[in-house]
Design a protein around this motif. Sequence first.
Motif, short mmCIF file in Angstrom:
data_model
loop_
_atom_site.label_atom_id
_atom_site.label_comp_id
_atom_site.label_asym_id
_atom_site.label_seq_id
_atom_site.Cartn_x
_atom_site.Cartn_y
_atom_site.Cartn_z
N GLY A 227 -10.24 15.54 -31.50
CA GLY A 227 -10.10 16.94 -31.79
C GLY A 227 -10.82 17.90 -30.44
O GLY A 227 -11.54 17.25 -29.73
N LEU A 228 -10.42 19.06 -30.17
CA LEU A 228 -10.87 19.73 -29.14
C LEU A 228 -12.08 20.71 -29.73
O LEU A 228 -12.60 21.47 -28.80
N GLY A 229 -12.29 20.62 -30.85
CA GLY A 229 -13.44 21.60 -31.27
C GLY A 229 -12.88 23.05 -31.56
O GLY A 229 -12.00 23.53 -30.97
N THR A 252 -8.85 20.84 -34.14
CA THR A 252 -10.44 20.99 -34.10
C THR A 252 -10.88 19.82 -34.18
O THR A 252 -12.05 19.31 -33.38
N SER A 253 -10.34 18.85 -34.77
CA SER A 253 -11.02 17.44 -35.25
C SER A 253 -10.31 16.14 -34.99
O SER A 253 -10.91 15.06 -35.44
N GLY A 254 -9.14 16.53 -34.70
CA GLY A 254 -8.27 15.43 -34.25
C GLY A 254 -7.76 14.53 -35.30
O GLY A 254 -7.77 14.94 -36.53
N LEU A 255 -7.49 13.31 -34.90
CA LEU A 255 -6.84 12.24 -36.13
C LEU A 255 -8.01 12.10 -37.13
O LEU A 255 -7.53 11.89 -38.15
N LEU A 256 -9.12 11.98 -36.44
CA LEU A 256 -10.43 11.66 -37.36
C LEU A 256 -10.29 12.76 -38.58
O LEU A 256 -10.56 12.33 -39.76
N GLY A 257 -10.14 13.83 -38.35
CA GLY A 257 -10.42 14.88 -39.28
C GLY A 257 -9.23 14.91 -40.47
O GLY A 257 -9.34 14.99 -41.55
N VAL A 258 -7.85 14.65 -39.70
CA VAL A 258 -6.87 14.29 -40.49
C VAL A 258 -7.00 13.19 -41.57
O VAL A 258 -6.68 13.15 -42.83
N ALA A 259 -7.50 12.10 -40.93
CA ALA A 259 -7.78 11.00 -41.94
C ALA A 259 -8.82 11.11 -42.89
O ALA A 259 -8.69 10.81 -44.01
#
Length: 369
Positions: A227-229, A252-259
């Motif tokens: 993510g880009l924040g 904002t949080s990238g693939l980690l946030g979606v996971a």
Amino acid sequence: MSVQLLIAQVLLLSLGLLGIAAVEPENIVDHGAKALLALLATLLVARLRPRTFLKIGPAVWGVTLVLLLLVFFIGEGTQESGGTRRWLDFGGPFRFQPSEMAKLGLVLMLASFFSRRGVQNKLISATGMIVVTTALVFFEPDLGTSVLMFGLGIILMYAAGVRITKIGGFMLALGLIALPFAGLYLQTHPYILERWNGYQTREEDVSVGLDQIGMAHRDLNFGGLWGLGPDAPRYEYFAERTDMIVASVGFTSGLLGVAMLMFAYWLIVATALEVAHLASRVRPMTPEIHGASILAIGAMFMVVGQAFVNLCVAAGVFPVTGVPLPLVSYGFSSMLTMSLALAVIHSAMREVRRHLPEESPDALPLSAD
């Protein structure tokens, strides 16, 4: 209370804050305050026992029907809903969407009904409850929510123990009855066909909804792995804060946030299924335990079923429906109702564990009284 369910709620509310920070940073304080209120509502309501929910179910359902009827007379629309009437505004903070409350009302009503009356030869009454509630939402019009409402009724029937053959016959009969009116409904509300045609043809100039899907994919791609924040340079416009909030989360949080988002919804499913599993081991099966199991499964589908539809819309699998992402999208009506649904699951878990025989193994390690 279930620790894993609290973890899921905090995760979803936190990811919602990240998404709103990217889309509308000026609303972050407002959204954060409402998230805290929703979490507090969960903690307070979860202290009630399932018998309380089962007792007040008919009254809550009746109130939601009255509110849905009021929408036809004094309801208001929004630009996002295409001008359709879906909101009641009594001034100040008393502005809400009755269809969100109606989902919880239907869960409480059917759980109360089936726990008291059983499932034998009671389908006509239960069918009437589902049809009336769904129809009032359908004619607002709110096709996406009405489909979810109907699905919720079917899941509740199955959770109560109604045979799948009877449910299939019920759905077939309703489909045949509704078929002659489908053309008239689509003619009266042409925006539904416009969205479907845009989804089918993939032409951006046909439907605003398809343009939203394109922006959502763009935001998710730019988010990458980490993510880009929320402070990353903003584009001229982002995908819509309700339908496509997952795109902002991904940005904002990238693939980690979606996971993490998917993991949180999985925790909700796992907790509700655990309640149903443990309830099946309680002997004798009392009406309250039966009702607690129905409540947990219904409340779970309220949250996860709606999340499934929202995420499919963002992925381009479904046409745009306007269904918010539970506990993540901007909007207090949905956030509060979904938080109360989680409180129902907390209550059901505590009640079922209280009635387990002493020799039964404990539930999942993350669950606690």
